[in-house]
Scaffold this motif. Structure first.
Motif, PDB file in Angstrom:
ATOM      1  N   ARG A 183       0.848  -1.187   0.000  1.00  0.00           N
ATOM      2  CA  ARG A 183       0.000   0.000   0.000  1.00  0.00           C
ATOM      3  C   ARG A 183       0.889   1.244   0.000  1.00  0.00           C
ATOM      4  O   ARG A 183       1.444   1.612   1.035  1.00  0.00           O
ATOM      5  CB  ARG A 183      -0.924   0.017   1.208  1.00  0.00           C
ATOM      6  CG  ARG A 183      -1.818   1.243   1.276  1.00  0.00           C
ATOM      7  CD  ARG A 183      -2.698   1.250   2.502  1.00  0.00           C
ATOM      8  NE  ARG A 183      -3.099   2.611   2.834  1.00  0.00           N
ATOM      9  CZ  ARG A 183      -3.743   2.959   3.952  1.00  0.00           C
ATOM     10  NH1 ARG A 183      -4.057   2.039   4.849  1.00  0.00           N
ATOM     11  NH2 ARG A 183      -4.056   4.215   4.180  1.00  0.00           N
ATOM     12  N   PRO A 184       1.031   1.879  -1.136  1.00  0.00           N
ATOM     13  CA  PRO A 184       1.848   3.093  -1.193  1.00  0.00           C
ATOM     14  C   PRO A 184       1.314   4.147  -0.229  1.00  0.00           C
ATOM     15  O   PRO A 184       0.106   4.346  -0.098  1.00  0.00           O
ATOM     16  CB  PRO A 184       1.707   3.556  -2.648  1.00  0.00           C
ATOM     17  CG  PRO A 184       1.341   2.309  -3.400  1.00  0.00           C
ATOM     18  CD  PRO A 184       0.494   1.517  -2.456  1.00  0.00           C
ATOM     19  N   GLU A 219       5.309  -3.990  10.853  1.00  0.00           N
ATOM     20  CA  GLU A 219       6.551  -3.503  10.248  1.00  0.00           C
ATOM     21  C   GLU A 219       6.666  -4.056   8.831  1.00  0.00           C
ATOM     22  O   GLU A 219       6.144  -5.137   8.522  1.00  0.00           O
ATOM     23  CB  GLU A 219       7.763  -3.966  11.067  1.00  0.00           C
ATOM     24  CG  GLU A 219       7.731  -3.559  12.525  1.00  0.00           C
ATOM     25  CD  GLU A 219       8.790  -4.262  13.348  1.00  0.00           C
ATOM     26  OE1 GLU A 219       9.588  -5.027  12.755  1.00  0.00           O
ATOM     27  OE2 GLU A 219       8.823  -4.072  14.576  1.00  0.00           O
ATOM     28  N   LEU A 220       7.339  -3.338   7.982  1.00  0.00           N
ATOM     29  CA  LEU A 220       7.615  -3.793   6.624  1.00  0.00           C
ATOM     30  C   LEU A 220       8.976  -4.484   6.612  1.00  0.00           C
ATOM     31  O   LEU A 220       9.982  -3.899   7.004  1.00  0.00           O
ATOM     32  CB  LEU A 220       7.613  -2.630   5.646  1.00  0.00           C
ATOM     33  CG  LEU A 220       7.980  -2.962   4.193  1.00  0.00           C
ATOM     34  CD1 LEU A 220       6.934  -3.878   3.568  1.00  0.00           C
ATOM     35  CD2 LEU A 220       8.144  -1.684   3.374  1.00  0.00           C
ATOM     36  N   ASP A 226       4.987  -8.221  -6.447  1.00  0.00           N
ATOM     37  CA  ASP A 226       3.541  -8.004  -6.490  1.00  0.00           C
ATOM     38  C   ASP A 226       2.893  -7.943  -5.109  1.00  0.00           C
ATOM     39  O   ASP A 226       1.669  -7.951  -4.993  1.00  0.00           O
ATOM     40  CB  ASP A 226       2.872  -9.097  -7.314  1.00  0.00           C
ATOM     41  CG  ASP A 226       3.226 -10.496  -6.805  1.00  0.00           C
ATOM     42  OD1 ASP A 226       4.050 -10.598  -5.877  1.00  0.00           O
ATOM     43  OD2 ASP A 226       2.673 -11.476  -7.338  1.00  0.00           O
ATOM     44  N   CYS A 227       3.692  -7.907  -4.047  1.00  0.00           N
ATOM     45  CA  CYS A 227       3.167  -7.832  -2.685  1.00  0.00           C
ATOM     46  C   CYS A 227       4.293  -7.434  -1.745  1.00  0.00           C
ATOM     47  O   CYS A 227       5.407  -7.153  -2.202  1.00  0.00           O
ATOM     48  CB  CYS A 227       2.562  -9.182  -2.249  1.00  0.00           C
ATOM     49  SG  CYS A 227       3.764 -10.532  -2.210  1.00  0.00           S
ATOM     50  N   SER A 228       4.005  -7.404  -0.465  1.00  0.00           N
ATOM     51  CA  SER A 228       5.033  -7.080   0.526  1.00  0.00           C
ATOM     52  C   SER A 228       4.992  -8.098   1.650  1.00  0.00           C
ATOM     53  O   SER A 228       3.958  -8.714   1.937  1.00  0.00           O
ATOM     54  CB  SER A 228       4.816  -5.678   1.100  1.00  0.00           C
ATOM     55  OG  SER A 228       5.116  -4.680   0.140  1.00  0.00           O
ATOM     56  N   LEU A 229       6.143  -8.271   2.303  1.00  0.00           N
ATOM     57  CA  LEU A 229       6.255  -9.150   3.462  1.00  0.00           C
ATOM     58  C   LEU A 229       6.278  -8.277   4.713  1.00  0.00           C
ATOM     59  O   LEU A 229       7.107  -7.365   4.825  1.00  0.00           O
ATOM     60  CB  LEU A 229       7.528  -9.987   3.378  1.00  0.00           C
ATOM     61  CG  LEU A 229       7.790 -10.955   4.528  1.00  0.00           C
ATOM     62  CD1 LEU A 229       6.696 -12.027   4.598  1.00  0.00           C
ATOM     63  CD2 LEU A 229       9.170 -11.614   4.386  1.00  0.00           C
ATOM     64  N   TYR A 230       5.348  -8.564   5.634  1.00  0.00           N
ATOM     65  CA  TYR A 230       5.199  -7.765   6.846  1.00  0.00           C
ATOM     66  C   TYR A 230       5.541  -8.598   8.078  1.00  0.00           C
ATOM     67  O   TYR A 230       5.302  -9.811   8.119  1.00  0.00           O
ATOM     68  CB  TYR A 230       3.759  -7.261   6.976  1.00  0.00           C
ATOM     69  CG  TYR A 230       3.308  -6.367   5.845  1.00  0.00           C
ATOM     70  CD1 TYR A 230       3.491  -4.984   5.909  1.00  0.00           C
ATOM     71  CD2 TYR A 230       2.704  -6.906   4.707  1.00  0.00           C
ATOM     72  CE1 TYR A 230       3.073  -4.154   4.870  1.00  0.00           C
ATOM     73  CE2 TYR A 230       2.283  -6.090   3.662  1.00  0.00           C
ATOM     74  CZ  TYR A 230       2.475  -4.721   3.752  1.00  0.00           C
ATOM     75  OH  TYR A 230       2.067  -3.904   2.719  1.00  0.00           O
ATOM     76  N   ARG A 231       6.089  -7.914   9.094  1.00  0.00           N
ATOM     77  CA  ARG A 231       6.319  -8.520  10.402  1.00  0.00           C
ATOM     78  C   ARG A 231       5.255  -7.985  11.354  1.00  0.00           C
ATOM     79  O   ARG A 231       5.032  -6.767  11.423  1.00  0.00           O
ATOM     80  CB  ARG A 231       7.710  -8.200  10.920  1.00  0.00           C
ATOM     81  CG  ARG A 231       8.022  -8.846  12.279  1.00  0.00           C
ATOM     82  CD  ARG A 231       9.427  -8.505  12.746  1.00  0.00           C
ATOM     83  NE  ARG A 231      10.442  -9.081  11.866  1.00  0.00           N
ATOM     84  CZ  ARG A 231      11.272  -8.386  11.097  1.00  0.00           C
ATOM     85  NH1 ARG A 231      11.187  -7.045  11.088  1.00  0.00           N
ATOM     86  NH2 ARG A 231      12.160  -8.984  10.339  1.00  0.00           N
ATOM     87  N   LEU A 232       4.601  -8.878  12.083  1.00  0.00           N
ATOM     88  CA  LEU A 232       3.481  -8.506  12.938  1.00  0.00           C
ATOM     89  C   LEU A 232       3.763  -8.932  14.375  1.00  0.00           C
ATOM     90  O   LEU A 232       4.143 -10.081  14.633  1.00  0.00           O
ATOM     91  CB  LEU A 232       2.196  -9.187  12.453  1.00  0.00           C
ATOM     92  CG  LEU A 232       1.912  -9.106  10.944  1.00  0.00           C
ATOM     93  CD1 LEU A 232       0.716  -9.968  10.594  1.00  0.00           C
ATOM     94  CD2 LEU A 232       1.694  -7.664  10.519  1.00  0.00           C
ATOM     95  N   GLY A 250      -6.359  -1.971   4.643  1.00  0.00           N
ATOM     96  CA  GLY A 250      -6.371  -2.047   3.190  1.00  0.00           C
ATOM     97  C   GLY A 250      -5.318  -2.961   2.618  1.00  0.00           C
ATOM     98  O   GLY A 250      -5.038  -2.913   1.406  1.00  0.00           O
ATOM     99  N   ILE A 251      -4.755  -3.817   3.466  1.00  0.00           N
ATOM    100  CA  ILE A 251      -3.741  -4.777   3.010  1.00  0.00           C
ATOM    101  C   ILE A 251      -4.109  -6.181   3.526  1.00  0.00           C
ATOM    102  O   ILE A 251      -3.388  -6.768   4.333  1.00  0.00           O
ATOM    103  CB  ILE A 251      -2.319  -4.381   3.452  1.00  0.00           C
ATOM    104  CG1 ILE A 251      -2.285  -4.021   4.956  1.00  0.00           C
ATOM    105  CG2 ILE A 251      -1.805  -3.214   2.631  1.00  0.00           C
ATOM    106  CD1 ILE A 251      -0.853  -3.803   5.488  1.00  0.00           C
TER     107      ILE A 251
END
Length: 300
Positions: A183-184, A219-220, A226-232, A250-251
């Motif tokens: 999500r920009p 966290e990113l 085509d997507c992002s990996l997030y740390r939760l 929105g992600i």
């Protein structure tokens, strides 16, 4: 009157499956079979008769019960749960660590932690009991069936409460990873808080106005093509918390069939697991004070 916990099971663990138990409610029935037919309408009378003939329905002393046994309100009965057919789940769990008190497993997607509904043998608990022979194995916490990653079990009754209290008192650091859209303009890291309550349908959660009762640090890790990996980092433990929070931002997590929208159930698609992984669990051991840290070997 329904009791909080059962007596020690008088039936053994068979093929990794422990006996189920039921406290008989304060009601009046002509005999035990009449009650069981009403309580479990999906199980035929003939099935109960066969189980009783095999000695697989007993009271708390281990005495065998028969179809015409008196209905004794407030007593506890034990029996084995059975399924006529169970779909094999084609993914394997891994044991990451085991000592005299705990066992740590790396759960695959789609595999339930404990028996429920249409799952019995195809569960992490029963599979591990079969592998290890540890009859007292019990999960200290849970993961959704759709989520993969680290799960801690106790197999020592004397120390079980000490480990359970870690999770009850939120003295465990849990880290998850998720794949979701990029999500920009979303400034990360951030802490997302909201009030979560039971939703509709019954298996979903939803957010409403009011004092927050759920909190997640997001966290990113990296942006991919085509997507992002997030740390939760969930600071609370509400049902579906991470899935609800990312959808609200929105992600939504890739392949999530519940959030933000519910998709019709078409059976499990082994090629499209929920892209959510319980990556790490860390805590101070309540018995010896050692720092414990366990990490999944799986990748999203």
């Amino acid at each position: 009157m329904k009791q909080a916990s059962p007596p020690s099971p008088p039936l053994p663990v068979v093929d990794g499956v422990a006996p189920s138990y039921l406290w008989l409610p304060v009601e009046t029935w002509p005999n035990l079979l009449a009650f069981l037919e009403q309580r479990f309408p999906a199980i035929s009378s003939a099935t109960w008769v066969k189980r009783m003939a095999r000695g697989e329905v007993v009271d708390h002393t281990g005495a065998r019960l028969a179809p015409d046994s008196p209905y004794r309100r407030g007593s506890c009965i034990f029996y084995y749960r059975e399924l006529d057919a169970e779909t094999p789940i084609p993914f394997e769990e891994t044991i990451l660590y085991q000592d005299e008190r705990i066992l740590v497993a790396d759960k695959p997607h789609f595999l339930p932690v404990i028996p429920s509904g249409r799952f019995l043998h195809e569960t992490l608990l029963v599979r591990l009991k079969k592998k290890t022979g540890l009859a007292q194995l019990t999960p200290i916490h849970r993961l959704d069936r759709e989520t993969a990653g680290v799960v801690i079990f106790s197999h020592d009754i004397a120390s079980r409460g000490a480990y359970q209290s870690l999770f009850q008192q939120r003295r465990v650091d849990k880290t998850y990873e998720a794949l979701a859209p990029t999500r920009p303009g979303l400034a990360l890291p951030l802490v997302y808080r909201s009030r979560m309550v039971d939703g509709t349908p019954f298996f979903r959660m939803q957010e409403e106005a009011g004092e927050a009762n759920s909190e997640t640090r997001i966290e990113l890790i990296e942006e991919r093509q085509d997507c992002s990996l997030y740390r939760l980092h969930p600071l609370t433990g509400k049902k579906h918390q991470l899935r609800v929070h990312l959808a609200a931002l929105g992600i939504p997590i890739i392949n999530d069939a519940f959030y933000p929208d519910v998709y019709p159930c078409k059976g499990d698609d082994w090629s499209a697991p929920l892209k959510l992984l319980a990556r790490e669990i860390a805590f101070i051991d309540p018995l010896d004070g050692r720092q414990r840290h366990f990490s999944s070997q799986r990748q999203l």
